[in-house]
Scaffold this motif. Structure first.
Motif, PDB file in Angstrom:
ATOM      1  N   SER A  63     -18.576 -14.053  19.394  1.00 24.29           N
ATOM      2  CA  SER A  63     -18.431 -13.459  19.238  1.00 24.29           C
ATOM      3  C   SER A  63     -19.077 -12.697  18.280  1.00 24.29           C
ATOM      4  N   TRP A  64     -19.950 -11.756  18.233  1.00 24.79           N
ATOM      5  CA  TRP A  64     -20.774 -12.061  17.157  1.00 24.79           C
ATOM      6  C   TRP A  64     -21.301 -10.399  17.064  1.00 24.79           C
ATOM      7  N   ILE A  65     -21.097  -9.229  15.452  1.00 28.69           N
ATOM      8  CA  ILE A  65     -21.354  -8.177  15.717  1.00 28.69           C
ATOM      9  C   ILE A  65     -22.324  -7.635  14.201  1.00 28.69           C
ATOM     10  N   ARG A  66     -23.560  -7.534  14.655  1.00 34.96           N
ATOM     11  CA  ARG A  66     -24.529  -6.725  14.276  1.00 34.96           C
ATOM     12  C   ARG A  66     -23.918  -5.707  12.905  1.00 34.96           C
ATOM     13  N   CYS A  67     -23.927  -6.596  11.443  1.00 38.00           N
ATOM     14  CA  CYS A  67     -23.371  -5.739  10.735  1.00 38.00           C
ATOM     15  C   CYS A  67     -24.867  -5.572   9.441  1.00 38.00           C
ATOM     16  N   ASP A  68     -26.286  -5.595   9.627  1.00 38.95           N
ATOM     17  CA  ASP A  68     -27.333  -5.661   8.592  1.00 38.95           C
ATOM     18  C   ASP A  68     -27.584  -4.394   7.548  1.00 38.95           C
ATOM     19  N   ASP A  69     -26.348  -3.854   7.589  1.00 39.27           N
ATOM     20  CA  ASP A  69     -25.717  -2.569   6.421  1.00 39.27           C
ATOM     21  C   ASP A  69     -25.484  -3.020   5.645  1.00 39.27           C
ATOM     22  N   LYS A  70     -24.480  -3.959   5.824  1.00 43.11           N
ATOM     23  CA  LYS A  70     -23.557  -4.272   4.730  1.00 43.11           C
ATOM     24  C   LYS A  70     -23.990  -5.632   4.421  1.00 43.11           C
ATOM     25  N   LEU A  71     -25.518  -6.007   4.573  1.00 45.64           N
ATOM     26  CA  LEU A  71     -25.818  -7.396   3.537  1.00 45.64           C
ATOM     27  C   LEU A  71     -25.355  -6.651   1.947  1.00 45.64           C
ATOM     28  N   GLY A  72     -26.142  -5.661   1.943  1.00 44.59           N
ATOM     29  CA  GLY A  72     -26.816  -4.973   0.355  1.00 44.59           C
ATOM     30  C   GLY A  72     -27.720  -5.305  -0.123  1.00 44.59           C
ATOM     31  N   LEU A  73     -29.400  -5.924   0.170  1.00 42.79           N
ATOM     32  CA  LEU A  73     -30.070  -6.151  -0.035  1.00 42.79           C
ATOM     33  C   LEU A  73     -31.118  -5.910   0.731  1.00 42.79           C
ATOM     34  N   ALA A  74     -31.634  -5.798   0.184  1.00 42.85           N
ATOM     35  CA  ALA A  74     -33.406  -4.680   0.582  1.00 42.85           C
ATOM     36  C   ALA A  74     -34.982  -5.174  -0.547  1.00 42.85           C
ATOM     37  N   THR A  75     -35.739  -4.465   0.399  1.00 40.66           N
ATOM     38  CA  THR A  75     -36.962  -5.109  -0.254  1.00 40.66           C
ATOM     39  C   THR A  75     -36.637  -4.085  -2.118  1.00 40.66           C
ATOM     40  N   SER A  76     -37.632  -4.708  -2.469  1.00 41.12           N
ATOM     41  CA  SER A  76     -38.111  -3.914  -3.901  1.00 41.12           C
ATOM     42  C   SER A  76     -38.843  -2.674  -4.054  1.00 41.12           C
ATOM     43  N   GLU A  77     -39.378  -1.856  -4.786  1.00 43.21           N
ATOM     44  CA  GLU A  77     -40.002  -1.126  -4.434  1.00 43.21           C
ATOM     45  C   GLU A  77     -40.951  -1.975  -4.929  1.00 43.21           C
ATOM     46  N   THR A  78     -41.470  -2.799  -6.050  1.00 41.97           N
ATOM     47  CA  THR A  78     -42.380  -3.116  -6.373  1.00 41.97           C
ATOM     48  C   THR A  78     -42.496  -4.541  -6.088  1.00 41.97           C
ATOM     49  N   GLY A  79     -42.994  -5.022  -6.342  1.00 37.31           N
ATOM     50  CA  GLY A  79     -43.129  -6.589  -6.926  1.00 37.31           C
ATOM     51  C   GLY A  79     -43.428  -7.784  -5.398  1.00 37.31           C
ATOM     52  N   TRP A  80     -42.386  -9.008  -5.965  1.00 33.09           N
ATOM     53  CA  TRP A  80     -42.935 -10.288  -4.820  1.00 33.09           C
ATOM     54  C   TRP A  80     -42.118 -10.142  -3.661  1.00 33.09           C
ATOM     55  N   ASP A  81     -41.303  -8.501  -3.926  1.00 37.34           N
ATOM     56  CA  ASP A  81     -40.413  -8.676  -2.610  1.00 37.34           C
ATOM     57  C   ASP A  81     -40.578  -7.294  -1.907  1.00 37.34           C
ATOM     58  N   SER A  82     -40.952  -6.577  -2.489  1.00 38.76           N
ATOM     59  CA  SER A  82     -41.679  -5.013  -1.590  1.00 38.76           C
ATOM     60  C   SER A  82     -41.671  -5.143  -0.035  1.00 38.76           C
ATOM     61  N   GLN A  83     -42.851  -6.295   0.210  1.00 43.60           N
ATOM     62  CA  GLN A  83     -42.962  -5.568   1.373  1.00 43.60           C
ATOM     63  C   GLN A  83     -41.897  -6.629   2.354  1.00 43.60           C
ATOM     64  N   MET A  84     -41.472  -7.596   2.330  1.00 40.89           N
ATOM     65  CA  MET A  84     -40.951  -8.849   2.520  1.00 40.89           C
ATOM     66  C   MET A  84     -40.019  -9.700   2.485  1.00 40.89           C
ATOM     67  N   MET A  85     -38.883  -9.251   3.044  1.00 43.75           N
ATOM     68  CA  MET A  85     -37.831 -10.572   2.666  1.00 43.75           C
ATOM     69  C   MET A  85     -37.598 -11.348   4.074  1.00 43.75           C
ATOM     70  N   THR A  86     -37.548 -12.861   3.728  1.00 38.74           N
ATOM     71  CA  THR A  86     -37.192 -13.197   5.134  1.00 38.74           C
ATOM     72  C   THR A  86     -36.830 -14.904   5.137  1.00 38.74           C
ATOM     73  N   TYR A  87     -36.648 -15.655   5.960  1.00 35.60           N
ATOM     74  CA  TYR A  87     -36.633 -17.144   6.196  1.00 35.60           C
ATOM     75  C   TYR A  87     -35.573 -17.919   5.127  1.00 35.60           C
ATOM     76  N   PRO A  88     -33.765 -16.407   5.187  1.00 32.49           N
ATOM     77  CA  PRO A  88     -32.590 -17.182   4.290  1.00 32.49           C
ATOM     78  C   PRO A  88     -32.700 -18.225   4.267  1.00 32.49           C
ATOM     79  N   ALA A  89     -31.670 -18.679   3.620  1.00 36.74           N
ATOM     80  CA  ALA A  89     -31.114 -19.902   3.571  1.00 36.74           C
ATOM     81  C   ALA A  89     -29.820 -20.380   2.307  1.00 36.74           C
ATOM     82  N   VAL A  90     -28.849 -20.296   3.322  1.00 34.09           N
ATOM     83  CA  VAL A  90     -27.101 -20.034   1.988  1.00 34.09           C
ATOM     84  C   VAL A  90     -26.672 -21.062   1.565  1.00 34.09           C
ATOM     85  N   VAL A  91     -26.429 -21.433   0.465  1.00 33.92           N
ATOM     86  CA  VAL A  91     -25.884 -22.778  -0.293  1.00 33.92           C
ATOM     87  C   VAL A  91     -24.613 -22.827  -0.515  1.00 33.92           C
TER      88      VAL A  91
END
Length: 119
Positions: A63-91
């Motif tokens: 049973s999973w609950i979406r909590c996108d707002d808890k992630l605390g990581l958003a696109t930057s105002e400018t630069g390499w991740d200002s439009q897109m953030m994807t393909y997470p890999a967790v270690v």
């Protein structure tokens, strides 16, 4: 769906994380057990929005609950991740957990590393 050996799977499974309205591309989930709960990191997107990072939690892996707002990581105002953030890999290491992710143009502009904090 579950498999006893990681090779043979049943013919069908069940949806554990629903898409939010308008989402049509959700994927590349990474699940880690951290702080006594399961945490799922994945990518999401709509026709209007490029991929962004998403997050869900579970106490039992079923049973999973979406909590996108808890992630605390958003696109930057400018630069390499200002439009897109994807393909997470967790270690996870003995002391910390890190998430690597691709930036604009599916990583053409670069990739990042974020240290995850138990909350």
């Amino acid at each position: 769906m579950e498999s006893d050996d990681g090779v043979h799977f049943p013919g069908q499974g069940s949806v554990v994380v629903d898409n939010l309205p308008g989402e049509h591309r959700v994927g590349r989930p990474y699940v880690v057990k951290q702080g006594g709960r399961y945490r799922m990191f994945f990518g999401k997107g709509t026709e209007e929005t490029p991929y962004q990072l998403a997050y869900a939690e579970s106490e039992d892996r079923y049973s999973w609950i979406r909590c996108d707002d808890k992630l605390g990581l958003a696109t930057s105002e400018t630069g390499w991740d200002s439009q897109m953030m994807t393909y997470p890999a967790v270690v996870s290491t003995e002391n910390d957990t890190y998430m690597f992710y691709n930036g604009n143009d599916y990583g053409k502009a670069g990739f990042g590393c974020a240290k995850l904090i138990v909350w």
